[in-house]
Design a protein around this motif. Sequence first.
Motif, PDB file in Angstrom:
ATOM      1  N   ARG A   1     -23.320   6.887  -2.568  1.00 32.05           N
ATOM      2  CA  ARG A   1     -24.243   5.894  -2.021  1.00 32.05           C
ATOM      3  C   ARG A   1     -23.539   5.152  -0.887  1.00 32.05           C
ATOM      4  O   ARG A   1     -22.760   4.240  -1.130  1.00 32.05           O
ATOM      5  CB  ARG A   1     -24.676   4.916  -3.108  1.00 32.05           C
ATOM      6  CG  ARG A   1     -25.510   5.582  -4.205  1.00 32.05           C
ATOM      7  CD  ARG A   1     -25.534   4.727  -5.469  1.00 32.05           C
ATOM      8  NE  ARG A   1     -25.938   3.356  -5.210  1.00 32.05           N
ATOM      9  CZ  ARG A   1     -27.211   2.960  -5.120  1.00 32.05           C
ATOM     10  NH1 ARG A   1     -28.174   3.829  -5.269  1.00 32.05           N
ATOM     11  NH2 ARG A   1     -27.490   1.710  -4.893  1.00 32.05           N
TER      12      ARG A   1
ATOM     13  N   SER B   1     -24.728   3.053   1.420  1.00 34.50           N
ATOM     14  CA  SER B   1     -25.215   1.691   1.685  1.00 34.50           C
ATOM     15  C   SER B   1     -25.064   1.328   3.160  1.00 34.50           C
ATOM     16  O   SER B   1     -24.477   0.303   3.513  1.00 34.50           O
ATOM     17  CB  SER B   1     -24.479   0.675   0.801  1.00 34.50           C
ATOM     18  OG  SER B   1     -24.670   0.962  -0.567  1.00 34.50           O
TER      19      SER B   1
ATOM     20  N   ASN C   1     -27.546   0.594   5.292  1.00 36.56           N
ATOM     21  CA  ASN C   1     -28.357  -0.632   5.312  1.00 36.56           C
ATOM     22  C   ASN C   1     -28.590  -1.206   6.703  1.00 36.56           C
ATOM     23  O   ASN C   1     -28.549  -2.425   6.902  1.00 36.56           O
ATOM     24  CB  ASN C   1     -27.713  -1.697   4.420  1.00 36.56           C
ATOM     25  CG  ASN C   1     -27.675  -1.287   2.967  1.00 36.56           C
ATOM     26  OD1 ASN C   1     -28.373  -0.358   2.546  1.00 36.56           O
ATOM     27  ND2 ASN C   1     -26.849  -1.952   2.178  1.00 36.56           N
TER      28      ASN C   1
ATOM     29  N   PHE D   1     -33.723   2.077   4.856  1.00 35.38           N
ATOM     30  CA  PHE D   1     -33.585   2.082   3.400  1.00 35.38           C
ATOM     31  C   PHE D   1     -32.368   1.249   3.015  1.00 35.38           C
ATOM     32  O   PHE D   1     -31.279   1.446   3.550  1.00 35.38           O
ATOM     33  CB  PHE D   1     -33.420   3.512   2.886  1.00 35.38           C
ATOM     34  CG  PHE D   1     -33.497   3.625   1.387  1.00 35.38           C
ATOM     35  CD1 PHE D   1     -34.701   3.442   0.727  1.00 35.38           C
ATOM     36  CD2 PHE D   1     -32.366   3.890   0.630  1.00 35.38           C
ATOM     37  CE1 PHE D   1     -34.784   3.541  -0.657  1.00 35.38           C
ATOM     38  CE2 PHE D   1     -32.433   3.987  -0.755  1.00 35.38           C
ATOM     39  CZ  PHE D   1     -33.643   3.816  -1.399  1.00 35.38           C
ATOM     40  N   TRP D   2     -32.572   0.308   2.098  1.00 39.01           N
ATOM     41  CA  TRP D   2     -31.495  -0.575   1.645  1.00 39.01           C
ATOM     42  C   TRP D   2     -30.970  -0.081   0.299  1.00 39.01           C
ATOM     43  O   TRP D   2     -31.733   0.137  -0.632  1.00 39.01           O
ATOM     44  CB  TRP D   2     -32.014  -2.005   1.513  1.00 39.01           C
ATOM     45  CG  TRP D   2     -30.950  -2.976   1.095  1.00 39.01           C
ATOM     46  CD1 TRP D   2     -30.518  -3.223  -0.171  1.00 39.01           C
ATOM     47  CD2 TRP D   2     -30.164  -3.815   1.942  1.00 39.01           C
ATOM     48  NE1 TRP D   2     -29.516  -4.166  -0.174  1.00 39.01           N
ATOM     49  CE2 TRP D   2     -29.266  -4.544   1.106  1.00 39.01           C
ATOM     50  CE3 TRP D   2     -30.116  -4.031   3.318  1.00 39.01           C
ATOM     51  CZ2 TRP D   2     -28.363  -5.464   1.629  1.00 39.01           C
ATOM     52  CZ3 TRP D   2     -29.214  -4.947   3.817  1.00 39.01           C
ATOM     53  CH2 TRP D   2     -28.351  -5.649   2.986  1.00 39.01           C
ATOM     54  N   GLU D   3     -29.643   0.092   0.213  1.00 42.02           N
ATOM     55  CA  GLU D   3     -28.989   0.490  -1.023  1.00 42.02           C
ATOM     56  C   GLU D   3     -27.997  -0.579  -1.430  1.00 42.02           C
ATOM     57  O   GLU D   3     -27.223  -1.073  -0.597  1.00 42.02           O
ATOM     58  CB  GLU D   3     -28.212   1.798  -0.837  1.00 42.02           C
ATOM     59  CG  GLU D   3     -29.056   3.038  -0.695  1.00 42.02           C
ATOM     60  CD  GLU D   3     -28.181   4.268  -0.549  1.00 42.02           C
ATOM     61  OE1 GLU D   3     -28.461   5.273  -1.197  1.00 42.02           O
ATOM     62  OE2 GLU D   3     -27.211   4.217   0.233  1.00 42.02           O
ATOM     63  N   SER D   4     -28.010  -0.969  -2.684  1.00 42.07           N
ATOM     64  CA  SER D   4     -27.021  -1.907  -3.190  1.00 42.07           C
ATOM     65  C   SER D   4     -26.983  -1.801  -4.697  1.00 42.07           C
ATOM     66  O   SER D   4     -27.863  -1.201  -5.317  1.00 42.07           O
ATOM     67  CB  SER D   4     -27.357  -3.350  -2.775  1.00 42.07           C
ATOM     68  OG  SER D   4     -28.502  -3.814  -3.457  1.00 42.07           O
TER      69      SER D   4
ATOM     70  N   ASP E   1     -32.395  -0.680  -4.863  1.00 36.42           N
ATOM     71  CA  ASP E   1     -32.661   0.073  -3.647  1.00 36.42           C
ATOM     72  C   ASP E   1     -34.130  -0.057  -3.277  1.00 36.42           C
ATOM     73  O   ASP E   1     -34.998  -0.126  -4.151  1.00 36.42           O
ATOM     74  CB  ASP E   1     -32.328   1.559  -3.831  1.00 36.42           C
ATOM     75  CG  ASP E   1     -30.906   1.788  -4.337  1.00 36.42           C
ATOM     76  OD1 ASP E   1     -30.057   0.906  -4.105  1.00 36.42           O
ATOM     77  OD2 ASP E   1     -30.660   2.843  -4.947  1.00 36.42           O
TER      78      ASP E   1
END
Length: 946
Positions: A845, A847, A849, A881-884, A888
Amino acid sequence: MKTTISILLLFFCGMLYSQTTFSGTVTDDSGQPLPGANIIIVGTSIGTVTDFDGKFSLTVSQSPPFTIQASSVGFESYLEQITSNNQTINFVLKEGTSLDEVVISASRTPERIFESPVTVERFGLKDIKNTASSDFYGGLENLKGVDINTNSLTFKSINTRGFAAFGNNRFMQLVDGMDNAAPALNFPLGNLLGMIETDVQSVELLPGAASALYGANAFNGILFMQSKNPFDFTGISAYIKQGITSQEAAGNNQYTDFGIRAAHKFSNKFAAKVNFGYLKGTDWFATDYNDKDKTGGTRATNVNYDGVNIYGDNVTTNINDVALTLVNLGILPAGANALVPAVAVSRTGYAERDLTDYNAESVKADWGLYYRPWENDFEIAYVGKVGTGSTIYQGAQRYRIDGFSVQQHKLEIKNQNFFLRGYVTSDKAGDTYVMDVAGPNILAVWKPHETWFGEYTGAYVQATLGGATDAQAHEIARQTAETGRLEPGTQAFQNAFDKVTNDTSFLTGSKIKDNSKIYHADANYNFSHLTDVAEIQVGGSYRKYNLNSFGTIYADAENTIPYSEIGIYTQVQKTILENLKLTGSLRYDKSELFDGFFSPRISAGYTIEKNHNIRASYQTGFRNPNTQDLYIGLVTGLGTLIGGANDIGNRFIRNYSVSQFAQNNLGQPNSVTQPGSAAYNNSMAATIATGLATHNPADNGSEFIGNPNYVKPEQVKSFEVGYRGKVNKVIIDFSAYYNTYKDFIANESVVATYYGNNANFDLTGYDPQIPTSVAGLNQDTQLILAALSNNDFARYQTYTNSKTEVNSYGSAIAINTKILGGFDLGANYTYSNFDFDKEANPNFRPSFNTAEHKVKATFGNTELFKNFGFNLAWRWSDTYFWESSFGDGQIPSYHVVDAQINYRIPDLKSSFKLGATNLLGDDYATAFGTGNIGSMYYISWTINNL
């Protein structure tokens, strides 16, 4: 005696005779006064600044003739000769271009931004005064290549070149040379505890790696904020902003921002200043009630619903397992478990708005004493800063930052050739708590999770036996289990809330306690005044951490955790062939926890016909694991966050109860002691463990062993090319970069069993459909399978490095010009992207962002008519797309317009501004899980802001 008096009188008269006074004004070429313009005696640091009316007066000990210079950001400087006492000089400065502005950050030495070897963005006094944003910090968002992720009303996180996060420890923020990252958090809290607007002299932003000069963590960019020196900027200035914030979820709420600066030059040797700022408003409500795990539905339609901003509904279990347990205990009749489906059910949580009052507040003050013993540029300064505030921060969880405070104290000695500074940063967590930990524990105060799920399952069985459908049985079961629920607004709920938010154990509470410190010293010497061969600089830094969270965040329950880092560097800069500027830098950094790193940088800038400059650079950078990556030891109901330092096993040790099954059938003790190092040397991936526990392995053999490595520094190699120039009246600034990242710091979820050695784990010959096949496995494998089946293991989130190599690349271009005689027009475009081998690393992942495409534009006129100006700012961001670790989700594209009009009243030394941010009124988000950003409408009054 008479002779002595005569000599003293002659000496005194000589002193009077040697003093020279001169005065005058500084205006632009349209006749408008230029407040805050610098007047200095050439060859010295002695000088003054113009007042609000553009006037100045200075008395010095030099005898005529000598030369003075007038300068102001955005204007060409001008020289005049002082030939007699009481001379009057009236400067008229012509407006220059942004290429003439001077920056320091790129090479640690003053140079025109036109000749900077790397990309630099500058935000000067003119930009600060004319920004359409509600404050200068928000105005940085209009710069090319810059993202601002809005966590809350008072906490904004700056990001450049991707891999954005709110706790952005890949980005450094320096205020007057001090890193203002909070020790416990490892990242700056935006401007929550930073500078007040009337004390800001300039802001420079250096995107990309800068480890060659600034060391560890100068990885993806640095923000430099420089305050006004009281020798140059004296008097009292103040501002007040009053308005409202408007959001669909929160409605309209009052907003107040106030600041005052007082500075006085007591003599040519001593000056002092003090600043105070206060902000109060209502934060952006976070009301995303979509299902966080993407299984869809709402609480009414999904028995395992987990809302994004609902906390407590992440407590979930399989009710078929509960039914089997109740049958074994004799609470339910034999075979009742056959009536219960094998589905996960979650508890009914609390909305975020039930767990916070959304009060946003910032109170900050700083002060400085400045001494010039020889009335020249040699200066000794002490600076103190303190701030406290309330806001919301989103990391792996949503944090209510309440009364969090940071203070800094700095002592610095410097002149134009060197500086030596030391400072200490200390923080206190105040009443800060974690909201999505508070939610489950408030539920547990009312009714333990085991009791709630038991009641739910029992009621489901009874409803099913009574002829209810599955949906009806689930509805009856939830109503039964929820009987007596603590409702927000009641005293019973408040009592449970107070209990949980004042308890520092995350198993029962949610409060964070911390009093960590950072001690830092750095020095730099520029030898350019000693040699004409080249400009040579050397410098170094030392930093010591002292972590002290009392065991609530870090593995420091027994003792504080100290560790240190050192670094040394040199830079050589030389101009050859009159227009080719070469720069080479090399830095060596060593943390006591890791091997040392060399960080080189080489760059070249070639000037063509004075108006065009082409640049290219190559540099490496690194990021040391932050304090949490190394030493976090946070125990939660869902598992333990465990740092990746190689001595974590000596600092984090816990006792665990062993199942009755293992005691009765495997000869195991009733409890075991497990160090945190088990997560790194005796563990397996959590997803694999789940499959084994349910006798459904996808494969067999050593692939099941998932021991992660202890964490080590990230590394980056960065290539950049760029162009700055002027074509007719158009200023162009273009840059492109390509970065290669190695050893990305990442999280990996694992489980470590209480018994069994993973080194001997071997599933060869195991068939999950044939129970007797277990007998053919070695003892350690049998023990591990039994441990997984009986929940005899600890869950960990580790901090380690991914083997995945990541490349990021992008470009940005800004164009600025004047049209229609006096209107400023600017536009910029930023492209950002990344890639890695997804097939070989399906679980990685990154991220990133960051939107792939961003466009921004500004349009304004500082003098549309006499004393009246305006500014418009528009920006557009593409969908991304936001990944954290929090969650997500897709961030929709958005358009934002900010606007302001201003009017100056010179007789009152005042300027008034009427402004609005997000004028279109469409709420938008910059990250997953945060409150949507609404609009702000304000009016401000600024007095005597030089």
